[in-house]
Write a protein that holds these residues in place. Sequence first.
Motif, PDB file in Angstrom:
ATOM      1  N   GLU A 129      41.529  45.451  40.798  1.00 29.54           N
ATOM      2  CA  GLU A 129      40.950  44.213  40.298  1.00 29.54           C
ATOM      3  C   GLU A 129      39.540  44.041  40.834  1.00 29.54           C
ATOM      4  O   GLU A 129      39.199  44.528  41.908  1.00 29.54           O
ATOM      5  CB  GLU A 129      41.828  43.014  40.691  1.00 29.54           C
ATOM      6  CG  GLU A 129      43.232  43.075  40.097  1.00 29.54           C
ATOM      7  CD  GLU A 129      44.087  41.881  40.499  1.00 29.54           C
ATOM      8  OE1 GLU A 129      43.522  40.778  40.670  1.00 29.54           O
ATOM      9  OE2 GLU A 129      45.317  42.052  40.652  1.00 29.54           O
ATOM     10  N   SER A 130      38.729  43.312  40.076  1.00 31.33           N
ATOM     11  CA  SER A 130      37.317  43.147  40.411  1.00 31.33           C
ATOM     12  C   SER A 130      37.066  42.032  41.403  1.00 31.33           C
ATOM     13  O   SER A 130      36.215  42.160  42.300  1.00 31.33           O
ATOM     14  CB  SER A 130      36.499  42.851  39.147  1.00 31.33           C
ATOM     15  OG  SER A 130      36.605  43.888  38.213  1.00 31.33           O
ATOM     16  N   ILE A 182      37.091  33.205  37.571  1.00 31.81           N
ATOM     17  CA  ILE A 182      37.481  34.625  37.503  1.00 31.81           C
ATOM     18  C   ILE A 182      38.177  34.911  36.182  1.00 31.81           C
ATOM     19  O   ILE A 182      37.916  35.947  35.540  1.00 31.81           O
ATOM     20  CB  ILE A 182      38.387  34.983  38.694  1.00 31.81           C
ATOM     21  CG1 ILE A 182      37.585  34.937  40.002  1.00 31.81           C
ATOM     22  CG2 ILE A 182      38.996  36.374  38.502  1.00 31.81           C
ATOM     23  CD1 ILE A 182      38.429  35.109  41.244  1.00 31.81           C
ATOM     24  N   ARG A 183      39.042  34.013  35.757  1.00 27.34           N
ATOM     25  CA  ARG A 183      39.723  34.227  34.468  1.00 27.34           C
ATOM     26  C   ARG A 183      38.713  34.315  33.331  1.00 27.34           C
ATOM     27  O   ARG A 183      38.842  35.144  32.424  1.00 27.34           O
ATOM     28  CB  ARG A 183      40.713  33.080  34.207  1.00 27.34           C
ATOM     29  CG  ARG A 183      41.944  33.082  35.094  1.00 27.34           C
ATOM     30  CD  ARG A 183      42.953  32.072  34.578  1.00 27.34           C
ATOM     31  NE  ARG A 183      44.094  31.932  35.460  1.00 27.34           N
ATOM     32  CZ  ARG A 183      44.439  30.818  36.083  1.00 27.34           C
ATOM     33  NH1 ARG A 183      43.713  29.717  35.913  1.00 27.34           N
ATOM     34  NH2 ARG A 183      45.495  30.779  36.859  1.00 27.34           N
ATOM     35  N   ALA A 189      35.616  35.256  33.533  1.00 29.15           N
ATOM     36  CA  ALA A 189      34.775  36.450  33.674  1.00 29.15           C
ATOM     37  C   ALA A 189      35.543  37.738  33.449  1.00 29.15           C
ATOM     38  O   ALA A 189      34.935  38.787  33.192  1.00 29.15           O
ATOM     39  CB  ALA A 189      34.132  36.466  35.063  1.00 29.15           C
ATOM     40  N   THR A 190      36.870  37.682  33.558  1.00 27.79           N
ATOM     41  CA  THR A 190      37.705  38.883  33.406  1.00 27.79           C
ATOM     42  C   THR A 190      38.828  38.596  32.412  1.00 27.79           C
ATOM     43  O   THR A 190      39.996  38.553  32.790  1.00 27.79           O
ATOM     44  CB  THR A 190      38.281  39.328  34.764  1.00 27.79           C
ATOM     45  OG1 THR A 190      39.037  38.240  35.336  1.00 27.79           O
ATOM     46  CG2 THR A 190      37.178  39.722  35.730  1.00 27.79           C
ATOM     47  N   ASN A 242      40.323  40.285  30.326  1.00 30.72           N
ATOM     48  CA  ASN A 242      41.355  41.323  30.227  1.00 30.72           C
ATOM     49  C   ASN A 242      42.051  41.578  31.563  1.00 30.72           C
ATOM     50  O   ASN A 242      42.854  42.501  31.681  1.00 30.72           O
ATOM     51  CB  ASN A 242      40.719  42.630  29.729  1.00 30.72           C
ATOM     52  CG  ASN A 242      40.121  42.483  28.344  1.00 30.72           C
ATOM     53  OD1 ASN A 242      40.713  41.822  27.481  1.00 30.72           O
ATOM     54  ND2 ASN A 242      38.959  43.083  28.119  1.00 30.72           N
ATOM     55  N   GLY A 243      41.733  40.750  32.538  1.00 29.09           N
ATOM     56  CA  GLY A 243      42.337  40.900  33.857  1.00 29.09           C
ATOM     57  C   GLY A 243      43.654  40.151  33.946  1.00 29.09           C
ATOM     58  O   GLY A 243      44.160  39.603  32.957  1.00 29.09           O
ATOM     59  N   PRO A 294      44.625  35.678  39.061  1.00 27.07           N
ATOM     60  CA  PRO A 294      43.765  36.526  39.891  1.00 27.07           C
ATOM     61  C   PRO A 294      44.273  36.602  41.323  1.00 27.07           C
ATOM     62  O   PRO A 294      44.988  35.716  41.808  1.00 27.07           O
ATOM     63  CB  PRO A 294      42.409  35.807  39.828  1.00 27.07           C
ATOM     64  CG  PRO A 294      42.461  34.976  38.590  1.00 27.07           C
ATOM     65  CD  PRO A 294      43.882  34.562  38.444  1.00 27.07           C
ATOM     66  N   ASP A 330      31.010  44.809  38.669  1.00 30.43           N
ATOM     67  CA  ASP A 330      31.715  43.766  39.415  1.00 30.43           C
ATOM     68  C   ASP A 330      30.769  42.643  39.817  1.00 30.43           C
ATOM     69  O   ASP A 330      31.156  41.468  39.841  1.00 30.43           O
ATOM     70  CB  ASP A 330      32.392  44.358  40.650  1.00 30.43           C
ATOM     71  CG  ASP A 330      33.660  45.137  40.301  1.00 30.43           C
ATOM     72  OD1 ASP A 330      34.110  45.051  39.140  1.00 30.43           O
ATOM     73  OD2 ASP A 330      34.200  45.828  41.194  1.00 30.43           O
ATOM     74  N   ARG A 365      30.449  40.462  36.789  1.00 33.89           N
ATOM     75  CA  ARG A 365      31.627  39.597  36.654  1.00 33.89           C
ATOM     76  C   ARG A 365      31.617  38.496  37.715  1.00 33.89           C
ATOM     77  O   ARG A 365      32.009  37.355  37.445  1.00 33.89           O
ATOM     78  CB  ARG A 365      32.895  40.444  36.745  1.00 33.89           C
ATOM     79  CG  ARG A 365      33.162  41.250  35.467  1.00 33.89           C
ATOM     80  CD  ARG A 365      34.435  42.063  35.559  1.00 33.89           C
ATOM     81  NE  ARG A 365      34.209  43.330  36.265  1.00 33.89           N
ATOM     82  CZ  ARG A 365      33.806  44.449  35.687  1.00 33.89           C
ATOM     83  NH1 ARG A 365      33.559  44.476  34.387  1.00 33.89           N
ATOM     84  NH2 ARG A 365      33.633  45.559  36.389  1.00 33.89           N
TER      85      ARG A 365
END
Length: 431
Positions: free
Chosen positions: A218-219, A357-358, A360-361, A363-364, A368, A411, A414
Motif C-alpha cells: 500500500e502507498s 487516502i481513499r 487519492a487511491t 483502487n486501494g 486504508p 506515492d 498520491r
Amino acid sequence: MPAPLLDVDRDRIATAARRVMARCDELARVSATAGAIERVYLSPEHARVNRLAAEWMREIGMTTRQDAAGNQLGRLGDPDRPALMIGSHLDTVPDAGRFDGIVGVLMALEVVRLLRGSGGHEDGAGSPLPFALEVIAFSDEEGTRFGKALLGSSAVAGTWDDAWWALADADGTTLREAFLEFGLDPGRIREAARHPDELVGYLEAHIEQGPELDERGESLAVVSSIASARRFQLVVEGEARHAGGTPYDRRRDALLGASEAALAVERVCRSEHHIVGTVGQLEAYPGAVNIVPGEAHLSLDLRGEFDGERDRVWQRIEREFDDIMGRRGLRWHSREIHNAPAVYCAPLLQDVMRAGIRAATPNGPADPAVIFSRAGHDGMAIGAVADVGMLFLRNPDGISHHPDESVSAGDVARGIQALSEAVLLLAAERG
C-alpha cells in the motif's frame, strides 16, 4: 465513496510530485559533509535551507518569517484567522537520507500551491478556507547537535526548558552560544510559542520509518499515534586491570557487563508487544588494547505505544541489569536524558486523512492502513498546543536514517492529493 473535493488535473499533481523529488535532491546538496547529507541545528546549512524554503514559500504567495527558535514559516490567508499548520523538519542525522522530514515540508508547499490554485485567491492575499494555511519547516527534530530532540517544535509548543541553554555540542559550543552565533536572541525564545487559539491543528506527511506499508503493498497510511519514548545514558563501573596479568575470576570487566546488558535489552523487548529498545552507543574506558575495561558507557532508546507499558518494561530492564552487574561484581547507574509521552492523533484528523487516502487511491483498500509510529516526530511536541494528524508514505524496505531511504514520485503524488483532500474535508467540517 464521496467524490473528491480537490478540483485539480492529475497532471498538476504529478508535476507537484516531480517538483518535490527535485527539491529533495536540491536540499541534499546542502550538507556539512562532502559525499553525505548532514544538516544540524543553528549551522550554516540550517540557514541555507531556511533561505531556500522561504524562497519557495514566497513563490506560492505566502508571507514568510523565521521565528525565534530558527523555524521557517510561511502563511497564506487572513492574518486574523487561526491557521492549519502543515509541515515537518529540514534537519538531519549524520549520513542521512534525503526524505526523512524533508518530503513533508515540500509536500506541504505543494498542498498550498494546489489549494491556492483551486479556488483560492491567485494574488495570495487570501484563501477560500475557513482558516489560514501555514507551512512550517522545523529546525531541530533530530537532536543531532545538542543531544536533545524536538527543540524547534518544543519552542512552538511553548514547552521550552531554560535548562537546555547549557547543552553543548561536540566542540563545546553551548546552545545559548549557538543561538547568538546564528543571529537569534535567546531572550526572545518565548516569542516562538503559539497559543492554542491560533491553531486549527497540525498535519504532517512523513515516510514510514518501517516496512509495514511496503509489506502490505500500500502507498499511504493513517498514523494513529506517535510512540512514547525514554532515553537513558548508562554507566557500568568495574575495575581496570592488566589484560595479561588478570585471571578471569579476578576480572570486573565493565565492557562485558555492558554487552550483556545490551543483549538483555533485546531479549526483554522482543518478548513485549509494541516495545522497542535500542542500544545505539557503547564505549569502553580507558580504551586500551591491553587493559580490562574499567568503565563502559552505553545509551538506551526505549519506545512503546503506551506510556505505562514502556515504563513497566524499563522496570523489568532495571531488574535485569541489577542481576547482570551483581553476578559480575559491577555497579551501574543511569541518567534519563529524554522523556516524551505518547501522542494520539486526533480522531477527526485521522478521519479526514483516511478519507483523503481513499480519494487519492480509488483502487486501494476500502480501509486504508492505520499504523502506530514507533519513530518520533515534531507532532509529539506540537500535541501540547494543537490536535495532530499524520500521513505515512511507503518507504521501500522501511530503511530510514540512512542514505538508502526512499519514496517514489507516484506515492508522493498520491500523498499530496490525500493531504489536500484532508485539508478540504477539515474545512468542510469547520464550515
